[in-house]
Motif scaffolding. Sequence first.
Motif, PDB file in Angstrom:
ATOM      1  N   GLU A   1      -5.245  -4.629  -3.972  1.00 38.91           N
ATOM      2  CA  GLU A   1      -5.625  -3.299  -4.429  1.00 38.91           C
ATOM      3  C   GLU A   1      -6.769  -2.733  -3.585  1.00 38.91           C
ATOM      4  O   GLU A   1      -6.945  -1.516  -3.528  1.00 38.91           O
ATOM      5  CB  GLU A   1      -6.034  -3.336  -5.906  1.00 38.91           C
ATOM      6  CG  GLU A   1      -4.875  -3.685  -6.815  1.00 38.91           C
ATOM      7  CD  GLU A   1      -5.227  -3.580  -8.277  1.00 38.91           C
ATOM      8  OE1 GLU A   1      -4.382  -3.098  -9.052  1.00 38.91           O
ATOM      9  OE2 GLU A   1      -6.341  -3.980  -8.671  1.00 38.91           O
ATOM     10  N   ASN A   2      -7.533  -3.611  -2.964  1.00 42.71           N
ATOM     11  CA  ASN A   2      -8.581  -3.198  -2.039  1.00 42.71           C
ATOM     12  C   ASN A   2      -8.722  -4.289  -0.987  1.00 42.71           C
ATOM     13  O   ASN A   2      -9.329  -5.337  -1.246  1.00 42.71           O
ATOM     14  CB  ASN A   2      -9.899  -2.972  -2.771  1.00 42.71           C
ATOM     15  CG  ASN A   2     -10.978  -2.392  -1.871  1.00 42.71           C
ATOM     16  OD1 ASN A   2     -11.140  -2.810  -0.731  1.00 42.71           O
ATOM     17  ND2 ASN A   2     -11.737  -1.437  -2.400  1.00 42.71           N
TER      18      ASN A   2
ATOM     19  N   THR B   1       0.815  -1.216   0.000  1.00 43.96           N
ATOM     20  CA  THR B   1       0.000   0.000   0.000  1.00 43.96           C
ATOM     21  C   THR B   1       0.846   1.262   0.000  1.00 43.96           C
ATOM     22  O   THR B   1       0.317   2.361  -0.063  1.00 43.96           O
ATOM     23  CB  THR B   1      -0.929   0.025   1.233  1.00 43.96           C
ATOM     24  OG1 THR B   1      -0.132   0.101   2.424  1.00 43.96           O
ATOM     25  CG2 THR B   1      -1.803  -1.204   1.285  1.00 43.96           C
TER      26      THR B   1
ATOM     27  N   GLN C   1      -8.770   1.491  -6.149  1.00 50.70           N
ATOM     28  CA  GLN C   1      -9.441   0.920  -4.991  1.00 50.70           C
ATOM     29  C   GLN C   1     -10.845   0.424  -5.325  1.00 50.70           C
ATOM     30  O   GLN C   1     -11.251  -0.648  -4.879  1.00 50.70           O
ATOM     31  CB  GLN C   1      -9.523   1.968  -3.878  1.00 50.70           C
ATOM     32  CG  GLN C   1     -10.248   1.495  -2.628  1.00 50.70           C
ATOM     33  CD  GLN C   1     -10.353   2.579  -1.579  1.00 50.70           C
ATOM     34  OE1 GLN C   1      -9.703   3.623  -1.691  1.00 50.70           O
ATOM     35  NE2 GLN C   1     -11.166   2.345  -0.578  1.00 50.70           N
TER      36      GLN C   1
ATOM     37  N   ASP D   1      -5.613   6.581  -7.209  1.00 49.55           N
ATOM     38  CA  ASP D   1      -5.671   5.619  -6.116  1.00 49.55           C
ATOM     39  C   ASP D   1      -7.104   5.178  -5.836  1.00 49.55           C
ATOM     40  O   ASP D   1      -7.366   3.988  -5.603  1.00 49.55           O
ATOM     41  CB  ASP D   1      -5.062   6.240  -4.853  1.00 49.55           C
ATOM     42  CG  ASP D   1      -3.974   5.368  -4.252  1.00 49.55           C
ATOM     43  OD1 ASP D   1      -3.080   4.966  -5.002  1.00 49.55           O
ATOM     44  OD2 ASP D   1      -4.055   5.066  -3.053  1.00 49.55           O
TER      45      ASP D   1
END
Length: 357
Positions: A137-138, A102, A129, A125
Amino acid sequence: MRHLRIHQSVQSTRSGFTIVELMMVVGILLFLIATSVFVVRNLGNTAREKATMSTITKINGLLTQRIDALRRASGANRNQTDLERLVSFRSTKLRRSTSDSTNIGLGAGASSVSTDVLEILVAKDLFRQYFPQVRNENASIDSLMDAVAGTSGAAGNLGSDGGRSVSAEYLYYFLTQHGVYGAAPLGEDNFLSTEVVDTDGDGLKEFVDSWGRPLRFYRWPTRLIKPDGVNVDRTTAGYLISSLPAEVISGTGQRDPLTIDPDDPKGLIQLDNQNLSGLLNPLFAASDSSTPYTLPQYATRDTYSIPLIVSAGQDSILGLYEPVDATNNGYLCHPDAANFDGLFDNITNHNQRAGGN
């Protein structure tokens, strides 16, 4: 009295066909059968192409609605919440070291990044997300998908099909189960049972084409536009995106639209990067095609992109590296030279039909 005798020649009647005649009949029958199979198969593939395009068009419409909702929300007039978000992004993502997926890690130099560029990076970003393509990524979506599968780490796992279904699993989940800025998740009943299948048996459903194979989702297909990370390849990109912005006339002094990032049409990132002596380079995929993409980088800088949904078509040959393949920049839709011909019958949300015509 003399009787006239009429001599009649009696000809023997045939009771069958000659070998030659039989061979001719068999040949005609084989020709008719082969022709019928060819016609039926072509009719079947044509029907599958149309059904696949219908599925992709439906998904693309829903995806576009979500993207528009996100952009309206993130593009609102700046307020205190937005400023706090920018400050948080600068301190938590840009400044820290690359200790996990992250963080980007620009160190103390992060404080020098302009507010305008920060806004662009925050928008990127948020886009990543809310429209994840791979794991990490999430984190919230990862956990929710793991819960559906009943297995920790199921989301993003390459599984039995080598990861071919991963991006389609994420695409299905965030459209049907996860909202974004007032755009509520869709019910599963929006799709036919033939459009959503768990092809790899991991407990997570994915969108499939009419051949029953997973679709692929590329959020930032910039390596399709610039396979080497620098030079635009309009021909290759045109197979999958037939509505590419027109090339500018030479000598006008205008930039080629394919060298313009839709999130950064004024090229503010490049200006900031020059002023900061290349400080922002680690944020973006390297311009060297041999350098693999790594999370949490963004796409190839100064490159046009538009979310791409792809079916490999009837031959099942994708002609692209898989969306989970970071090593070969497949994450950014890099063409696979060894299987390049596979591109020609692909069906996408941005070409009119198979072959991109």
